[in-house]
Scaffold this active site. Structure first.
Site, PDB file in Angstrom:
ATOM      1  N   THR A  47      -2.342 104.537  68.862  1.00 54.33           N
ATOM      2  CA  THR A  47      -2.874 105.139  70.086  1.00 54.33           C
ATOM      3  C   THR A  47      -4.314 104.725  70.319  1.00 54.33           C
ATOM      4  OG1 THR A  47      -1.446 107.052  69.721  1.00 54.33           O
ATOM      5  CG2 THR A  47      -3.245 107.317  71.281  1.00 54.33           C
ATOM      6  N   TYR A 110       8.597 110.308  76.390  1.00 53.18           N
ATOM      7  CA  TYR A 110       9.178 110.390  77.728  1.00 53.18           C
ATOM      8  C   TYR A 110      10.665 110.728  77.714  1.00 53.18           C
ATOM      9  CZ  TYR A 110      10.158 109.583  82.627  1.00 53.18           C
ATOM     10  OH  TYR A 110      10.556 109.764  83.924  1.00 53.18           O
ATOM     11  N   TYR A 136       5.374 108.799  63.139  1.00 52.76           N
ATOM     12  CA  TYR A 136       4.175 109.343  63.778  1.00 52.76           C
ATOM     13  C   TYR A 136       4.602 110.482  64.691  1.00 52.76           C
ATOM     14  CZ  TYR A 136      -0.098 109.165  66.742  1.00 52.76           C
ATOM     15  OH  TYR A 136      -1.238 109.458  67.446  1.00 52.76           O
ATOM     16  N   ARG A 141       1.247 114.162  72.865  1.00 45.51           N
ATOM     17  CA  ARG A 141       1.333 112.932  73.660  1.00 45.51           C
ATOM     18  C   ARG A 141       2.775 112.561  74.024  1.00 45.51           C
ATOM     19  NH1 ARG A 141      -3.241 109.799  73.983  1.00 45.51           N
ATOM     20  NH2 ARG A 141      -4.966 110.367  72.612  1.00 45.51           N
ATOM     21  N   LYS A 164       2.866 110.505  59.679  1.00 46.47           N
ATOM     22  CA  LYS A 164       1.523 110.727  60.209  1.00 46.47           C
ATOM     23  C   LYS A 164       1.647 111.939  61.120  1.00 46.47           C
ATOM     24  CE  LYS A 164      -1.999 109.062  63.417  1.00 46.47           C
ATOM     25  NZ  LYS A 164      -2.390 108.022  64.416  1.00 46.47           N
ATOM     26  N   ILE A 206      -4.911 109.001  58.786  1.00 45.28           N
ATOM     27  CA  ILE A 206      -5.060 107.866  59.700  1.00 45.28           C
ATOM     28  C   ILE A 206      -6.088 108.309  60.724  1.00 45.28           C
ATOM     29  CG2 ILE A 206      -3.933 106.399  61.393  1.00 45.28           C
ATOM     30  CD1 ILE A 206      -1.397 106.536  59.716  1.00 45.28           C
TER      31      ILE A 206
END
Length: 299
Positions: A47, A110, A136, A141, A164, A206
């Site tokens: 990202t 999405y 992740y 998001r 993550k 991270i």
């Protein structure tokens, strides 16, 4: 997991731009700076690397540059996520081909798949490419949250290495560690919670902040990994304002502003991200002074 390959602080690298093109020379210099400062690993095209606005060719090139520049000195986890399973498989396959040590694969955004869909997505990647995969999870998001129950199923697959976790949920971390077993890798993706996450059994972070303050973040995680909790708490107090300030505007624009202030790269970002606001700039500079990265202003 007695001594995981991926531990400590792994930097979620920014992708520097110049005239809307990837600034490859600057990127290589940033990789060298990170390694010299003592970080424990690198994560290109996540990202923070603005992967959403990189072309496929740019994405692949940045991974290749990172692997080449790191030259085996620290491990590289290449960003390789997509909301299309076939595309994610191709990106993971490329990461393996160029020598990355693992792939970071975000939960599909999405589409909002079910838990069974999430399992099937990561199972397909596991079956297609023989490369360790770090899942992740960043529901803020992606609009989808992978459950601990689904992760426990995935942990049984040979190429699904760990997580993550950018939820900031410490209770989830403890429960996940118990459900997924001793070999499950746990990295936080939320800088402010790094101290607590390691205390709950995590292996590291991270990090966005280590783009700006790699030596300081490396020292913090060195103390954490050695069980020097008093020293680690002092680092937490020194860095926590910076952790927050780097999200005072849409990331990674505050990080790029901070790095530009240090003379490391331009602050150029790609639309729809725009340069950071004046209010955020003031907050970032104050946090950098708190962290000892720049001089305090004279009274």
């Amino acid at each position: 997991m007695s001594d995981p390959l991926f531990k400590g602080v792994l930097t979620a690298l920014v992708t520097p731009f110049s005239g809307d093109a990837v600034d490859e020379d600057t990127f290589v210099r940033l990789v060298e700076r990170q390694i010299t400062a003592g970080v424990h690993g690198l994560v290109p095209v996540g990202t923070t690397g603005e992967t959403a606005t990189l072309s496929h060719d740019e994405h692949r090139k940045v991974v290749e540059l990172c692997v080449q520049a790191a030259a085996g000195r620290v491990p590289v986890i290449a960003g390789a996520g997509s909301n299309a399973t076939a595309e994610a498989i191709e990106l993971v396959r490329h990461a393996k081909t160029v020598g990355a040590d693992a792939a970071l694969v975000v939960t599909p955004y999405y589409n909002r798949p079910s838990q069974e869909g999430l399992y099937a997505h990561f199972r397909a990647i596991n079956d297609a490419v023989q490369l360790p995969v770090v899942i992740y999870n960043v529901p803020a998001r992606t609009s989808v949250d992978i459950s601990n129950e689904t992760l426990a199923r995935l942990s049984e697959l040979p190429n699904i290495l760990g997580i993550k976790d950018a939820t900031g949920d410490m209770v989830r971390a403890s429960q996940q560690r118990l459900m997924c077993g001793a070999d499950w890798l746990m990295l936080t993706g939320d800088d402010p919670t790094g101290l607590g996450y390691v205390a709950h059994g995590g292996h590291g972070c991270i990090s966005v902040t280590s783009n700006v303050a790699p030596a300081e973040c490396a020292a913090f995680y060195n103390d954490l990994m050695a069980g020097r909790w008093t020293e680690a708490l002092a680092w937490q107090d020194r860095l926590v304002r910076l952790h927050k300030a780097l999200f005072a505007d849409a990331s990674p624009s505050p990080s790029k502003f901070a790095m530009a202030h240090l003379g490391l790269c331009s602050e150029e970002v790609r639309l729809p991200i725009v340069p950071t606001s004046e209010a955020a700039r003031s907050e970032v500079l104050a946090a950098m002074r708190d962290a000892g990265l720049i001089q305090q202003q004279a009274a």
